[in-house]
Design a protein around this motif. Structure first.
Motif, short mmCIF file in Angstrom:
data_model
loop_
_atom_site.label_atom_id
_atom_site.label_comp_id
_atom_site.label_asym_id
_atom_site.label_seq_id
_atom_site.Cartn_x
_atom_site.Cartn_y
_atom_site.Cartn_z
N SER A 78 21.28 31.69 11.61
CA SER A 78 21.73 31.92 12.99
C SER A 78 23.23 31.79 13.06
O SER A 78 23.88 31.37 12.09
N GLY A 79 23.77 32.14 14.22
CA GLY A 79 25.22 32.07 14.38
C GLY A 79 25.71 30.70 14.79
O GLY A 79 26.76 30.25 14.34
N THR B 162 19.61 35.26 13.29
CA THR B 162 20.11 36.48 12.66
C THR B 162 19.23 36.93 11.49
O THR B 162 19.37 38.07 11.03
N ASP B 163 18.33 36.07 11.03
CA ASP B 163 17.40 36.46 9.98
C ASP B 163 16.24 35.47 9.98
O ASP B 163 16.38 34.33 9.55
N GLY C 224 24.31 38.92 15.96
CA GLY C 224 24.51 39.21 14.54
C GLY C 224 23.26 39.64 13.80
O GLY C 224 23.32 39.90 12.59
N HIS C 225 22.13 39.74 14.50
CA HIS C 225 20.90 40.16 13.83
C HIS C 225 21.05 41.61 13.36
O HIS C 225 21.57 42.46 14.09
N ARG D 108 22.92 44.74 15.14
CA ARG D 108 24.16 45.25 14.55
C ARG D 108 24.04 46.75 14.28
O ARG D 108 25.00 47.50 14.47
#
Length: 461
Positions: free
Chosen positions: A82-83, A90-91, A131-132, A136
């Protein structure tokens, strides 16, 4: 209804006596809840090329503490890439490098298994971080990208007029633009969530907490839950729901439970206000929920002010814990509450930090000031584990006044009586049929219980 995965709690034809579909093993679970990023002291934000730092071993080092406390499961907050705080994923298939890597999580799961601890993961499937990769791709390639359908997008001047560098408007989570809401009518989103949930269940976890479940259509959860249980029929699925129709949500979403915020609020509010009528009303509603499912109960979590800070009189921390551990539910202890950690949640950037602190290397480094609270937790958790039927126990009020409450918890042939007082003077209250004080401080005679000022007791006939 999903296929049965084996013996179910109090089952009659595959359905428990509460009407719930939960796996049988849940009857014995008492969760120890950890927010990993805070627990290990990770950086507030992940860098663009974040190096892997192997910190999950720090959590593993506390597992013996959880066992000694009496817990039988580890409920982990977000552990995926994650951010920032973990809820901007994000993943979903990679461990946050600030915590470690997949091998570190596998080792933590294995360490739990060695100690007989179940493992619950925290899944954020209402939204993702900006940001995933799926989002993106939308920013980089526009509306024609295959994952554009994953989100609820609005393109300036229409999708046909898109040019590189043009960013769409999009639905987000409760006004947080960093949290991009998923489009739950899109089959590919359901496919992704099923893949994530089953992948980690394949690797040994026992269930999922579904973050912000209330923001997602129940029809989405129902489809996902049915597909997940087709592969893992003994998986425990619990949704975060703040208020509303708890039983309706459980039935519509095909989950096992939801977070019992109503009871959480009534406990501390009644104790602070000297108004047990509020708690009595909440316990009545709680009994209604138990007719169809067993709620996930708690006094604290990563999103709320610590119970030791919420209560205006520290003497009532014991009363709150007694209610948690003598009523029906699947209880969770938020890490640190067992040592009376303080922390106030504030509505500002960084306002969660006080309730998500780093923990020392070992429990031996904790302040001895918390040991009485720790001992009380061990005593009452032990009492609950000796009375397994409390998992689905119903309560009935025997005596109610502003500052005193007596209720009985009954189930499967067992009966306990709980007497609580928040008054400044000793109180004498009725409690028919009790003879033995199992915990707390009370005198019993002639179907009456005498409590000291601000006293409590758990009694048995």
């Amino acid at each position: 209804m999903p296929g049965d995965g084996g013996e179910r709690c109090g089952s009659i034809g595959g359905m428990s006596t509460t009407g719930a579909r939960e796996p049988g093993w849940v009857q014995d679970v008492i969760w120890w809840h950890v927010y990993p990023l805070g627990f290990v002291g990770a950086e507030r934000e992940a860098g663009p090329d974040q190096a892997v730092v192997h910190r999950l071993g720090h959590v593993a080092g506390w597992l013996d503490h959880a066992v000694e406390l009496g817990a039988s499961g580890l409920a982990l907050g977000p552990v995926f890439a994650s951010g920032t705080h973990g809820y901007d994923t994000t993943d979903h298939l990679r461990v946050d490098p600030r915590l470690g890597d997949d091998a570190d999580l596998d080792a933590l799961i294995a360490a739990c298994r060695e100690r007989g601890l179940r493992v619950l993961l925290d899944g954020v499937f209402n939204h993702v971080g900006r940001g995933h990769p799926a989002f993106r791709a939308v920013l980089e390639h526009g509306p024609a990208t295959p994952t554009a359908s994953w989100f609820r997008l609005r393109w300036p001047d229409g999708a046909d007029a898109w040019r590189p560098g043009t960013e769409p408007e999009y639905d987000d989570f409760e006004g947080h633009s960093a949290l991009v809401a998923l489009h739950h009518d899109e089959p590919a989103v359901a496919d992704h969530v099923v893949e994530v949930m089953t992948s980690w269940l394949d690797r040994g976890v026992d269930g999922w907490r579904l973050d912000a479940a209330y923001a997602v259509p129940t029809s989405f959860w129902a489809g996902v839950a049915d597909r997940v249980r087709a592969r893992h029929p003994d998986a425990y699925l619990m949704g975060e729901v703040i208020h509303g129709d708890y039983a309706g949500f459980v039935a519509g979403a095909h989950v096992d439970a939801v977070t019992q915020y109503e009871l959480w609020k009534a406990v501390w509010s009644s104790l602070n206000d000297g108004n047990f009528f509020e708690l009595d009303a909440a316990l009545t509603r709680h009994g209604g929920f138990l007719d169809s499912f067993v709620p996930y109960t708690f006094l604290g979590n990563h999103d709320v002010t610590r119970i030791a800070s919420r209560l205006t009189d520290e003497r009532h921390l014991a009363h709150a814990l007694v209610v948690l551990l003598t009523t029906g539910g699947t209880p969770a202890i938020y890490a640190g509450d067992e040592h009376a950690f303080r922390g106030v949640k504030e509505d500002r950037a960084g306002g969660d930090d006080a309730v998500r602190p780093p923990f020392p290397a070992t429990p031996r480094e904790l302040s001895p000031l918390g040991l009485p609270t720790y001992s009380l937790h061990r005593e009452l958790i032990g009492l609950r584990r000796r009375h397994r039927w409390l998992h689905t126990a119903r309560t009935r009020t025997l005596h109610l006044a502003n500052e005193q409450l007596v209720y009985e918890a009954v189930g499967d042939g067992g009966r306990l009586v709980v007497a609580l007082s928040v008054g400044d003077r000793p109180a004498e209250v009725p409690a028919a049929g009790v003879r033995v004080v199992l915990a707390g401080n009370a005198e019993v005679a002639d179907d009456r219980v005498r409590l000291p000022a601000h006293g409590w007791a758990v009694l048995e006939g």
